[in-house]
Scaffold this motif. Structure first.
Motif, PDB file in Angstrom:
ATOM      1  N   MET A   1       0.856  -1.448  -0.033  1.00 46.41           N
ATOM      2  CA  MET A   1      -0.125  -0.155  -0.109  1.00 46.41           C
ATOM      3  C   MET A   1       0.816   1.349   0.088  1.00 46.41           C
ATOM      4  N   GLU A   2       1.900   1.345   0.674  1.00 47.11           N
ATOM      5  CA  GLU A   2       2.912   2.504   0.850  1.00 47.11           C
ATOM      6  C   GLU A   2       3.619   2.591  -0.627  1.00 47.11           C
ATOM      7  N   LEU A   3       3.877   1.625  -1.149  1.00 45.26           N
ATOM      8  CA  LEU A   3       4.634   1.731  -2.454  1.00 45.26           C
ATOM      9  C   LEU A   3       3.628   2.233  -3.467  1.00 45.26           C
ATOM     10  N   GLU A   4       2.493   1.733  -3.454  1.00 47.32           N
ATOM     11  CA  GLU A   4       1.170   2.215  -4.322  1.00 47.32           C
ATOM     12  C   GLU A   4       0.785   3.733  -3.972  1.00 47.32           C
ATOM     13  N   ASN A   5       1.056   4.100  -2.970  1.00 44.89           N
ATOM     14  CA  ASN A   5       0.929   5.525  -2.527  1.00 44.89           C
ATOM     15  C   ASN A   5       1.976   6.616  -2.994  1.00 44.89           C
ATOM     16  N   CYS A   6       3.120   5.901  -3.080  1.00 43.01           N
ATOM     17  CA  CYS A   6       4.337   6.373  -3.799  1.00 43.01           C
ATOM     18  C   CYS A   6       4.443   6.610  -5.566  1.00 43.01           C
ATOM     19  N   LYS A   7       3.419   5.872  -6.004  1.00 43.09           N
ATOM     20  CA  LYS A   7       3.450   5.625  -7.256  1.00 43.09           C
ATOM     21  C   LYS A   7       4.522   4.784  -7.812  1.00 43.09           C
ATOM     22  N   VAL A   8       4.960   3.808  -7.006  1.00 40.61           N
ATOM     23  CA  VAL A   8       6.200   2.877  -7.326  1.00 40.61           C
ATOM     24  C   VAL A   8       5.443   1.745  -7.892  1.00 40.61           C
ATOM     25  N   SER A   9       6.114   1.345  -9.360  1.00 38.59           N
ATOM     26  CA  SER A   9       5.471   0.146  -9.971  1.00 38.59           C
ATOM     27  C   SER A   9       6.155  -0.845  -9.470  1.00 38.59           C
ATOM     28  N   PHE A  10       5.623  -2.225  -9.138  1.00 41.27           N
ATOM     29  CA  PHE A  10       6.178  -3.338  -8.546  1.00 41.27           C
ATOM     30  C   PHE A  10       5.339  -4.477  -9.049  1.00 41.27           C
ATOM     31  N   LEU A  11       6.279  -5.886  -8.654  1.00 36.63           N
ATOM     32  CA  LEU A  11       5.459  -6.999  -8.768  1.00 36.63           C
ATOM     33  C   LEU A  11       5.633  -7.618  -7.187  1.00 36.63           C
ATOM     34  N   HIS A  12       4.754  -8.282  -6.697  1.00 36.11           N
ATOM     35  CA  HIS A  12       4.954  -8.887  -5.371  1.00 36.11           C
ATOM     36  C   HIS A  12       5.069 -10.503  -5.774  1.00 36.11           C
ATOM     37  N   GLU A  13       5.494 -11.234  -4.548  1.00 38.43           N
ATOM     38  CA  GLU A  13       5.756 -12.501  -4.591  1.00 38.43           C
ATOM     39  C   GLU A  13       5.105 -13.387  -5.261  1.00 38.43           C
ATOM     40  N   ASP A  14       3.645 -13.205  -5.189  1.00 39.77           N
ATOM     41  CA  ASP A  14       2.793 -14.230  -5.944  1.00 39.77           C
ATOM     42  C   ASP A  14       2.980 -13.685  -7.402  1.00 39.77           C
ATOM     43  N   HIS A  15       3.138 -12.746  -7.933  1.00 36.66           N
ATOM     44  CA  HIS A  15       3.570 -12.363  -9.324  1.00 36.66           C
ATOM     45  C   HIS A  15       4.622 -13.161  -9.773  1.00 36.66           C
ATOM     46  N   LEU A  16       5.471 -13.038  -9.018  1.00 36.39           N
ATOM     47  CA  LEU A  16       6.819 -13.785  -9.544  1.00 36.39           C
ATOM     48  C   LEU A  16       6.800 -15.224  -9.323  1.00 36.39           C
ATOM     49  N   ARG A  17       6.063 -15.706  -8.438  1.00 38.12           N
ATOM     50  CA  ARG A  17       6.000 -17.104  -8.454  1.00 38.12           C
ATOM     51  C   ARG A  17       5.236 -17.765  -9.758  1.00 38.12           C
ATOM     52  N   MET A  18       4.247 -16.968 -10.253  1.00 41.32           N
ATOM     53  CA  MET A  18       3.393 -17.346 -11.496  1.00 41.32           C
ATOM     54  C   MET A  18       4.484 -17.137 -12.604  1.00 41.32           C
ATOM     55  N   LYS A  19       5.528 -16.403 -12.573  1.00 45.18           N
ATOM     56  CA  LYS A  19       6.459 -16.402 -13.693  1.00 45.18           C
ATOM     57  C   LYS A  19       7.605 -17.415 -13.489  1.00 45.18           C
ATOM     58  N   GLY A  20       7.564 -18.320 -12.557  1.00 46.69           N
ATOM     59  CA  GLY A  20       8.381 -19.364 -12.497  1.00 46.69           C
ATOM     60  C   GLY A  20       9.677 -19.194 -11.482  1.00 46.69           C
ATOM     61  N   TYR A  21       9.663 -17.834 -10.887  1.00 46.40           N
ATOM     62  CA  TYR A  21      10.679 -17.937  -9.778  1.00 46.40           C
ATOM     63  C   TYR A  21      10.535 -18.663  -8.592  1.00 46.40           C
ATOM     64  N   ASP A  22      11.662 -19.315  -8.043  1.00 48.16           N
ATOM     65  CA  ASP A  22      11.394 -20.139  -6.767  1.00 48.16           C
ATOM     66  C   ASP A  22      11.755 -19.189  -5.644  1.00 48.16           C
ATOM     67  N   LYS A  23      12.877 -18.730  -5.373  1.00 48.53           N
ATOM     68  CA  LYS A  23      13.041 -17.736  -4.407  1.00 48.53           C
ATOM     69  C   LYS A  23      12.668 -16.273  -4.694  1.00 48.53           C
ATOM     70  N   THR A  24      11.612 -15.757  -4.039  1.00 44.24           N
ATOM     71  CA  THR A  24      11.405 -14.406  -4.556  1.00 44.24           C
ATOM     72  C   THR A  24      11.204 -13.406  -3.295  1.00 44.24           C
ATOM     73  N   PRO A  25      11.797 -12.257  -3.633  1.00 43.16           N
ATOM     74  CA  PRO A  25      11.535 -11.269  -2.345  1.00 43.16           C
ATOM     75  C   PRO A  25       9.973 -10.972  -2.506  1.00 43.16           C
ATOM     76  N   ASP A  26       9.631 -10.165  -1.478  1.00 45.07           N
ATOM     77  CA  ASP A  26       8.339  -9.757  -1.170  1.00 45.07           C
ATOM     78  C   ASP A  26       7.806  -8.838  -2.362  1.00 45.07           C
ATOM     79  N   ILE A  27       8.814  -8.005  -2.680  1.00 45.99           N
ATOM     80  CA  ILE A  27       8.708  -6.836  -3.747  1.00 45.99           C
ATOM     81  C   ILE A  27       9.863  -7.047  -4.715  1.00 45.99           C
TER      82      ILE A  27
END
Length: 270
Positions: A160-186
């Motif tokens: 929520m804080e990143l969205e308020n700062c207008k920062v574009s990001f992927l969270h770990e659920d997005h990254l797992r869908m892309k096939g990454y095994d070890k993923t940061p939260d953002i």
């Protein structure tokens, strides 16, 4: 603080520490207490749960039931023995369901009983175990659920804080869908600069960062993120000890206790 912790019983330690360290938040104290408790248990659990020790405590428990002592028997034995309430209750359940050959029952069976004490066939043991789980902030299914909930709460807060700062990001659920095994939260889709350092990812930790905890995360998670994505940021929401960044072996991983407000979006100067 560590000396003060060792002198206190496992229960109600946060309230006692609040009086000794009023400058620290309750959440920070809870995290410090939990982490110190886990360190103590790693060092003493084996010694305190030998078959001889458990047998002696089990006999005390059964005698106390026969003497019609007031509820909270296992809690008082926890203070006496030096095991947290949930860990002591688990040992007593294992003894209660001990097989004829003196072997312990299956771990899954015991874990099921810990999650639902109504399944325990002894009424007194069921109630005493329930009391232990309510009183234990570090171990047991209630404590684990609380930790997981708190961790998820701060991950959502970070998003929520990143969205308020207008920062574009992927969270770990997005990254797992892309096939990454070890993923940061953002994973930042566009890097940002913090105090002159460009970062590509953020990891949220709803705990207090001491050296032992941080070294464990470096080994298990953070260095993998650095190798894959480059420099990043770890947020220990409940504070951290000074100079943690010095142990990174020239790999840049910033450490903060909040999301910095001085982030510079890289596309602002393109």
């Amino acid at each position: 603080m560590r000396d003060s912790l060792y002198k206190l019983p496992f229960r109600n330690r946060v309230q006692s520490l609040q009086k000794l360290f009023p400058q620290l938040s309750v959440d920070t104290l809870k995290c410090v207490v939990a982490q110190e408790c886990q360190k103590r248990m790693k060092g003493s659990h084996g010694r305190l749960t030998t078959s001889e020790t458990v047998e002696a405590v089990y006999k005390k428990f059964k005698n106390s039931i026969l003497m019609n002592e007031e509820p909270g028997i296992l809690l008082r034995l926890s203070d006496e023995v030096g095991l947290t309430p949930a860990l002591l209750a688990r040992s007593i359940i294992e003894r209660h369901y001990q097989r004829d050959d003196k072997s312990k029952p299956a771990k899954l069976f015991v874990s099921t009983l810990m999650k639902n004490t109504a399944l325990i066939d002894d009424r007194d043991l069921a109630f005493e175990t329930y009391l232990c789980l309510l009183e234990d902030d570090e171990y047991g299914p209630i404590a684990e659920a609380t930790k997981q909930s708190r961790g998820y709460e701060y991950e959502i807060y970070l998003r929520m804080e990143l969205e308020n700062c207008k920062v574009s990001f992927l969270h770990e659920d997005h990254l797992r869908m892309k096939g990454y095994d070890k993923t940061p939260d953002i994973k930042l889709e566009i890097p940002v600069a913090i105090d002159g350092q460009v970062i590509n990812w953020i990891e949220s930790k709803a705990l207090f960062g001491d050296e032992e905890v941080h070294r464990g995360y470096l080994k298990d998670q953070l260095y993998s993120y650095w190798n894959r994505f480059g420099p990043g940021l770890v947020i220990y929401w409940f504070g951290y000890v000074e100079d943690l960044e010095k142990i990174h072996q020239n790999r840049i991983i910033l450490i903060r206790d909040i999301l910095p407000t001085n982030m510079v979006l890289m596309d602002q100067h393109l």
